[in-house]
Motif scaffolding. Structure first.
Motif, short mmCIF file in Angstrom:
data_model
loop_
_atom_site.label_atom_id
_atom_site.label_comp_id
_atom_site.label_asym_id
_atom_site.label_seq_id
_atom_site.Cartn_x
_atom_site.Cartn_y
_atom_site.Cartn_z
N VAL A 1 0.84 -1.19 0.00
CA VAL A 1 0.00 0.00 0.00
C VAL A 1 0.87 1.25 0.00
O VAL A 1 1.87 1.31 0.72
N ALA A 2 0.49 2.23 -0.81
CA ALA A 2 1.12 3.55 -0.78
C ALA A 2 0.03 4.60 -0.81
O ALA A 2 -0.87 4.54 -1.68
N THR A 3 0.06 5.54 0.12
CA THR A 3 -0.93 6.62 0.15
C THR A 3 -0.34 7.82 0.87
O THR A 3 0.45 7.67 1.80
N GLU A 4 -0.76 9.01 0.43
CA GLU A 4 -0.35 10.25 1.09
C GLU A 4 -1.48 10.85 1.91
O GLU A 4 -1.36 11.97 2.41
N PHE B 1 5.83 5.84 -0.21
CA PHE B 1 6.60 4.65 -0.56
C PHE B 1 5.78 3.41 -0.22
O PHE B 1 5.21 3.33 0.87
N PRO B 2 5.69 2.42 -1.14
CA PRO B 2 4.89 1.22 -0.85
C PRO B 2 5.34 0.52 0.43
O PRO B 2 6.53 0.29 0.64
N THR B 3 4.37 0.22 1.27
CA THR B 3 4.59 -0.52 2.51
C THR B 3 3.99 -1.91 2.36
O THR B 3 2.84 -2.04 1.91
N ILE C 1 -2.53 0.18 -4.50
CA ILE C 1 -2.63 -1.11 -3.83
C ILE C 1 -2.18 -2.18 -4.80
O ILE C 1 -2.58 -2.19 -5.97
N THR C 2 -1.35 -3.08 -4.32
CA THR C 2 -0.88 -4.19 -5.14
C THR C 2 -0.58 -5.39 -4.25
O THR C 2 -0.60 -5.30 -3.02
N ASP C 3 -0.31 -6.54 -4.87
CA ASP C 3 0.17 -7.75 -4.19
C ASP C 3 -0.74 -8.16 -3.03
O ASP C 3 -0.28 -8.44 -1.92
N VAL C 4 -2.04 -8.22 -3.29
CA VAL C 4 -3.00 -8.64 -2.26
C VAL C 4 -3.04 -10.17 -2.20
O VAL C 4 -3.27 -10.84 -3.21
#
Length: 222
Positions: A53-56, A106-108, A170-173
């Protein structure tokens, strides 16, 4: 020193089957979401749920990260809210809340694990486990609901609140009907070639439907 073709092949890193697609939610919305179809019903007494997940968005804002709802209940929701990450099981008021570093641009790699037999619940951030908390011991997650990314449904696939919508990537769920080991979660974070694939949601063979303004992109193209 000259190397033969066979030797060169041995020196190359093992290829991963990691699927590089990313769901990008460009802005606040009350209509944009992705519905996921699980490989098996979510009749769960334990689970591991992971995603990148990456979000501002401000961490104080209520932001839905994962929502699973049946006709009558919010069965399993994951939020960032009030500066914390939280898991709700069939409740809108009683949650397992964890004070963790806020999500950012940054993606977490984020996982949450839960086991009904003990109630043991934890969040995992980039391969590291939070402290354990006891939550909803003896509970069971019910099947026959809808899984969506991007929105929190206050009714079955409806009644979305724009101020709770997700904005970002969102990726890699991935999801399992068991609690993975620390070593397996670390493999997932590192995108290791031996990392397990979800038996409830598998990103590499995901069945999904996009609604509204969600852009599917490839990490290989950006």
């Amino acid at each position: 020193m000259k190397l033969g073709i066979f030797t060169l092949l041995l020196l190359l890193p093992l290829a991963s089957s990691y699927n590089s697609k990313v769901f990008l939610f460009p802005g606040e919305s009350n209509s944009a979401y992705v519905r996921l179809t699980p490989k098996k019903p979510l009749n769960l007494q334990a689970f591991t749920l992971c995603m990148r997940v990456a979000t501002e968005l401000n961490s104080q804002r209520e932001t839905i990260l994962f929502a699973y709802r049946t006709q009558h209940y919010d069965e399993l929701n994951v939020w960032q809210e009030k500066g914390r990450l939280s898991l709700y099981l069939r409740s809108s008021g009683d949650a397992a809340m964890f004070t963790l570093p806020p999500l950012n641009a940054f993606p977490t790699h984020l996982c949450v694990t839960w086991d009904s037999s003990t109630g043991a619940t934890a969040f995992w951030v980039d391969g590291r486990r939070s402290m354990l908390k006891i939550y909803r011991r003896g509970h069971r997650v019910s099947p026959d609901g809808a899984i969506i990314l991007g929105q929190d449904a206050d009714s079955y696939l409806g009644s979305f609140d724009i101020k709770q919508s997700f904005v970002g990537e969102i990726t890699d769920v991935q999801m399992w009907d068991s609690v993975l080991s620390a070593g397996q979660i670390k493999q997932l974070y590192e995108k290791h070639c031996d990392a397990p694939s979800g038996n409830v949601l598998d990103w590499n063979s995901l069945v999904y439907q996009i609604s509204g303004n969600v852009v599917e992109v490839s990490e290989l193209d950006v």
